[in-house]
Design a protein around this motif. Structure first.
Motif, PDB file in Angstrom:
ATOM      1  N   ARG A   1       0.816  -1.218   0.000  1.00 61.18           N
ATOM      2  CA  ARG A   1       0.000   0.000   0.000  1.00 61.18           C
ATOM      3  C   ARG A   1       0.843   1.258   0.000  1.00 61.18           C
TER       4      ARG A   1
ATOM      5  N   HIS B   1      -8.047  -1.576   8.792  1.00 63.72           N
ATOM      6  CA  HIS B   1      -7.229  -0.589   8.097  1.00 63.72           C
ATOM      7  C   HIS B   1      -6.207  -1.210   7.161  1.00 63.72           C
TER       8      HIS B   1
ATOM      9  N   PHE C   1     -20.011   5.324   3.326  1.00 66.29           N
ATOM     10  CA  PHE C   1     -21.010   5.119   4.362  1.00 66.29           C
ATOM     11  C   PHE C   1     -22.350   5.710   3.953  1.00 66.29           C
TER      12      PHE C   1
ATOM     13  N   PHE D   1      -7.426  11.853   3.031  1.00 56.26           N
ATOM     14  CA  PHE D   1      -7.174  11.077   4.252  1.00 56.26           C
ATOM     15  C   PHE D   1      -6.520   9.722   3.988  1.00 56.26           C
TER      16      PHE D   1
ATOM     17  N   MET E   1      -2.765   8.221   4.922  1.00 57.58           N
ATOM     18  CA  MET E   1      -2.570   6.990   5.687  1.00 57.58           C
ATOM     19  C   MET E   1      -1.608   6.060   4.952  1.00 57.58           C
TER      20      MET E   1
ATOM     21  N   GLU F   1     -14.573   4.674  12.132  1.00 53.16           N
ATOM     22  CA  GLU F   1     -14.698   3.558  11.187  1.00 53.16           C
ATOM     23  C   GLU F   1     -14.261   3.978   9.792  1.00 53.16           C
ATOM     24  N   ALA F   2     -14.708   5.168   9.394  1.00 51.56           N
ATOM     25  CA  ALA F   2     -14.337   5.659   8.075  1.00 51.56           C
ATOM     26  C   ALA F   2     -12.821   5.774   7.970  1.00 51.56           C
ATOM     27  N   ALA F   3     -12.200   6.277   9.034  1.00 50.96           N
ATOM     28  CA  ALA F   3     -10.738   6.419   9.020  1.00 50.96           C
ATOM     29  C   ALA F   3     -10.078   5.044   8.922  1.00 50.96           C
ATOM     30  N   ALA F   4     -10.631   4.056   9.638  1.00 52.48           N
ATOM     31  CA  ALA F   4     -10.049   2.715   9.609  1.00 52.48           C
ATOM     32  C   ALA F   4     -10.148   2.122   8.211  1.00 52.48           C
ATOM     33  N   VAL F   5     -11.319   2.279   7.582  1.00 52.33           N
ATOM     34  CA  VAL F   5     -11.491   1.741   6.239  1.00 52.33           C
ATOM     35  C   VAL F   5     -10.507   2.397   5.280  1.00 52.33           C
ATOM     36  N   LEU F   6     -10.200   3.673   5.526  1.00 51.96           N
ATOM     37  CA  LEU F   6      -9.268   4.380   4.651  1.00 51.96           C
ATOM     38  C   LEU F   6      -7.818   4.067   5.006  1.00 51.96           C
ATOM     39  N   GLY F   7      -7.605   3.129   5.911  1.00 52.58           N
ATOM     40  CA  GLY F   7      -6.244   2.665   6.148  1.00 52.58           C
ATOM     41  C   GLY F   7      -5.570   3.183   7.400  1.00 52.58           C
ATOM     42  N   ALA F   8      -6.335   3.827   8.296  1.00 56.88           N
ATOM     43  CA  ALA F   8      -5.701   4.330   9.514  1.00 56.88           C
ATOM     44  C   ALA F   8      -5.720   3.262  10.598  1.00 56.88           C
ATOM     45  N   PRO F   9      -4.569   2.869  11.126  1.00 51.65           N
ATOM     46  CA  PRO F   9      -4.541   1.947  12.263  1.00 51.65           C
ATOM     47  C   PRO F   9      -5.196   2.627  13.471  1.00 51.65           C
TER      48      PRO F   9
END
Lengths: 372, 561
Positions: free
Chosen positions: A4, A103, A111, A128, A132, B459-467
């Motif tokens: 990634r 993640h 959503f 964002f 990441m 959740e949105a942040a996690a889906v976008l790859g944030a641990p």
């Protein structure tokens, strides 16, 4: 899983029709294949998903259709990793997802109601996922501009998300999900709060974007029109189980179950006995395909199979007439007592008023025998 | 089966709860226990009869009755005056609104001593009205006096607490979707019915919150009653002070302290439980969508009248306070301010009053650091964790707010006087005591903000790859940091104004501003009164600056204070 953090610089570009050619390469991440095996989900006593099997090949656009509470959103959340299945296995490109946290899955999720970050502007939202992934600022900027152009919001970077209209928020949410080039894109009722004209236009636009980017897509909706227009394949969910799974055209032409037929809006359902190209029903003897298996059957008469003509096989009296824009919906009371009323979509001038006697012709190709 | 675990693990929560827990144990539980023990076990043995005798004394019953009646009455009146004002601030747009909102908050953060002096200046013997009467009718002219009356105490309580109602209730109200009420109107409900059926249920947690906080403040109000009350009228708090400092009856004071502690803890626990039960998850709308300009003549009149009344209630005492600080025997002058920096010649003051300004600022800054960091730890626990344990922790952290400051102050002197914790002569003792009182404010400023963060954003942040850690830093971090800064500023303001505990522990040569004002008010003569008013004005300006700073920092969204 592709790395990634270091997308190859030789990767494909995001094509942007009608917009300036993108200046940055998209991250190289090919869409992948998703497989669910006997996935079950429970909320306390309630079972949200019951042993669901699903195979989505790479690059396929699948819509998940069903009434509220049928388990659509749960399925998305399980695939995203936001919830864990009570039983069953998920794999992506053959790799088991059980141990892969949200993640690290590299999926995109749009959503319901979008969940945009209120404390960041449009660019901050879209960037964002790229941040990441460790992109440097210059490439993030270029990619954000590209993706915003792709979703039809060029130059919206500095706008505050609270000031966006519903349609704009939807586009930002899509851009945010698309920006990191997810290997699987999931959308949860993305048209939920949009006005009619956008709902008419956007499914085609979305399908264009999905196909351009060759994405694997799971698209959740309760709107049959949207589900059939956006996808290459539609799965109907009912009480946590797969009720139907077919290409939109075939689902429309031959709804496999009564629930599916009624959910697709087919109101004319009747029981009868089939024999030699004719079905004897309370509405009279309807012509059916000669190949239809004989015996007692439940039949669906698709709306496009009915036509008002003087020599139609069904005789009845119009009891109500409702204007529906491009057609008028007539409810026809068919004489034998106990027969369900027939609903006919009529077009053209000089349509009958309530109280008038009519005859309705039936196209045998539009009469579908439900299994069982 | 929800894989989106709470953002704070149990272990981390326990670790975070440790520093504020230890702090409360050493600097709250221990001193309070010491003074209670000294009172209840005077000769080493427990004397239940003596305690019961104190509780059932007619004088005690009078005090309790007066305290509860005063608190209930003042709270009810504060709600009656505050709710319409909350409505105006929540639903209407008017010129100067943001300034007005900041100004309304100022009284709440004002030190009780300033509020007391302001009402003394407005209603007391040296009020402008009486000055005028004397000027016209000579020294024997009839005087108008409301000081030393319950009316003055109630008025001051409303003045002091109305901000709680406006901010707490209005803050939420401003984000409630007015369309719910409109929908009810369309379904045939009268305006009042529509409000009752749609807005009120959503507003109830905020109203309950405001009520319990105002009740807590009025139940334990000290400075205002001490300054404005009649000699015979004592609230429980004042009575505890009188028993310890004047009558030196530690047993009676301890018995009364126990009574107050239990009552307040029950109130706080009920409040915490009710909050969790009443909380309705709702989508908050940006205020811009909710507020509108008043249109009909009736609306304009209502909004105008409410704002006008508010301006008189909140503005007049402060204006008179400032005016009195300039008023001398020969017209207006800066004489009182000049006298502040002079070496006092009279007894009761050991240093120039102006030195108190420096002391107060230093203590306030230390309090900001201590209470800010401890409060942030506690708020993280209370904000992220659910269940009875964090709930109880929440109530425990709030407890010092409802405890007699007098008990705390006196407990400090008794408990912290022997090694290893001999702090009686340490400069730290004041910021430590202030931190105790400021801690609840920090927690209340931060915890609700944490609770209001939409978990789907994480959740949105996690889906976008944030641990998980990164997602916390990106989503919660900025929001929590801002709230913590607001909380720290509250700690600063609270420290500037703390009076009850400081009265006991401040050394004569290191007075804080409120102590210096109190001493000046205790001295006879117009000059000392004017100096007290001048010092109060300085304190007023300092707190106002702190509040304005908080206002600038505060983001959108409901916030308790």
């Amino acid at each position: 899983m592709p790395d990634r953090t270091s997308p190859s610089p030789t990767s494909t570009r995001v094509p942007v029709p009608g917009a300036p050619a993108p200046a940055t390469p998209a991250p190289d991440r090919a869409a992948g294949a998703l497989r669910l095996e006997r996935v079950t989900a429970r909320y306390g006593e309630r079972t949200a998903l019951e042993s669901v099997d699903l195979d989505v090949p790479a690059g396929q656009i699948v819509s998940l259709l069903g009434p509220s509470g049928s388990g659509k959103t749960t399925l998305l959340r399980i695939v995203a990793g936001l919830e864990r299945p009570a039983a069953g296995r998920l794999t992506f490109d053959g790799r088991d997802l059980a141990a892969v946290p949200v993640h690290e899955r590299g999926f995109g999720l749009m959503f319901q109601d979008y969940a945009l970050f209120p404390h960041r502007d449009v660019a901050g939202n879209v960037a964002f996922g790229l941040r990441m992934a460790g992109w440097d600022a210059a490439r993030v900027r270029a990619r954000v501009a590209d993706v915003l152009a792709l979703v039809g919001l060029p130059g919206a970077e500095a706008r505050a998300v609270a000031r966006l209209s519903g349609g704009e928020q939807q586009r930002v949410a899509l851009a945010r999900a698309l920006a990191p080039s997810p290997r699987l894109l999931m959308l949860d009722e993305p048209m939920g709060s949009l006005d009619r004209s956008l709902r008419d236009r956007l499914p085609d636009e979305l399908r264009r974007i999905f196909e351009q980017l060759e994405l694997t897509v799971l698209y959740v909706t309760h709107d049959q029109d949207e589900a059939l227009r956006v996808a290459q394949r539609t799965i109907v969910l009912r009480d946590g189980r797969v009720e139907a799974d077919a290409a939109p055209e075939s689902l429309w032409a031959r709804p496999p179950t009564r629930f599916t037929a009624e959910f697709l809006g087919f109101r004319n359902v009747i029981t009868g006995v089939v024999e030699g190209g004719v079905a004897r029903t309370a509405w009279g003897s309807l012509p059916v395909a000669a190949s239809m298996a004989p015996g007692p059957a439940t039949l669906v008469v698709r709306p496009d199979a009915l036509r008002l003509t003087a020599d139609g096989v069904i005789a009845g009296v119009v009891i109500s007439r409702r204007f529906r824009g491009d057609h008028v919906l007539l409810t026809v009371d068919v004489s034998p007592p106990g027969a369900p009323p027939l609903e006919v979509e009529a077009r053209g001038a000089a349509l009958p008023d309530p109280g008038e006697a009519v005859r309705v012709a039936v196209d045998p190709d539009g009469v579908v025998r439900l299994p069982g | 089966m929800d894989a989106a675990r709470p953002a704070l693990s149990r272990r981390a929560a326990l670790l975070l709860a440790l520093p504020p827990g230890v702090f409360l144990a050493v600097f709250f539980a221990w001193p309070v226990a010491s003074i209670v023990a000294r009172g209840l076990f005077p000769a080493g043995g427990f004397d239940a009869g003596a305690v019961l005798a104190v509780w059932t004394r007619p004088a005690t019953l009078d005090v309790i009755l007066f305290t509860v009646a005063l608190a209930l009455g003042a709270t009810a009146l504060t709600l009656i005056v505050g709710l319409p004002a909350a409505w105006v601030f929540a639903r209407f747009r008017f010129p100067g609104k943001s300034v007005a909102r900041a100004l309304v908050t100022v009284p709440f953060v004002l030190p009780t001593i300033v509020v007391g002096s302001a009402f003394l200046a407005l209603l007391g013997p040296r009020s402008p009205v009486n000055a005028l009467l004397v000027a016209v009718g000579g020294p024997d002219a009839p005087q108008v006096r409301l000081d030393g009356s319950t009316t003055a105490i109630v008025l001051a309580s409303i003045f002091y607490n109305i901000a709680v109602v406006i901010r707490l209730v209005g803050g939420l109200w401003a984000h409630l979707d007015p369309r719910a009420e409109e929908a009810a109107r369309m379904l045939g409900a009268s305006p009042w019915r529509a409000f009752r059926e749609t807005t009120w249920p959503l507003l109830r947690p905020a109203v309950l919150s405001a009520t319990s906080i105002v009740l807590l403040f009025t139940l334990t109000s000290f400075g205002v009653v001490l300054l404005l009350g009649a000699p015979g009228q004592a609230t429980l708090e004042v009575e505890i002070y009188r028993q310890t400092a004047v009558l030196l009856d530690l047993g009676a004071a301890a018995a009364l302290s126990v009574l107050q502690l239990v009552g307040v803890f029950v109130l706080l626990l009920a409040h915490a439980r009710a909050q969790e039960r009443l909380a309705v998850e709702q989508r908050l709308r940006p205020t811009a969508d909710v507020e509108r300009t008043p249109t009909t003549r009736r609306e304009k009149a209502a909004v105008g009248a409410i704002l006008g009344g508010l301006a008189v209630l909140l503005g007049l005492p402060l204006l008179v306070l400032v005016e009195r600080s300039f008023a001398g025997s020969r017209g207006y002058s800066f004489a009182a301010y000049q006298a502040l920096v002079e070496q006092p010649r009279r007894a009761g003051l050991f240093v120039p009053p102006a030195e108190a300004i420096g002391n107060s600022l230093a203590f306030a800054f230390a309090t900001l650091l201590i209470a800010g960091s401890l409060g942030l730890c506690a708020a993280l626990v209370v904000g992220y964790r659910r269940g009875w344990l964090p709930q109880t922790f929440d109530a425990l952290v709030m407890l010092p707010l409802g405890t007699s400051a007098v008990t705390v102050g006196f407990g400090f002197l008794i408990a912290l006087d022997s090694p290893p914790l001999d702090l009686r002569t340490s400069v730290l003792i004041i910021p430590l005591a202030h931190s105790l009182v400021a801690l609840p404010f920090v927690v209340r400023a931060v915890a609700p903000v944490i609770r209001s963060i939409d978990p789907r954003l994480r959740e949105a942040a996690a889906v976008l790859g944030a641990p998980p850690r990164r997602s916390w830093r990106e989503i919660d971090g900025p929001i929590v940091a801002r709230a913590a800064l607001v909380g720290a500023m509250f700690a600063f303001a609270v420290s500037l104004g703390e009076f009850g505990a400081t009265l006991f522990i401040a050394r004569p040569d290191r007075p804080t501003l409120p102590i210096a004002i109190y001493r000046l008010l205790g001295l006879p003569g117009a000059t000392n009164f004017a100096q007290a008013m001048a010092l109060s004005t300085v304190l007023l300006i300092l707190t106002a600056v702190a509040v304005l700073f908080i206002e600038r920092l505060r983001g959108v969204g409901p916030s308790p204070f």
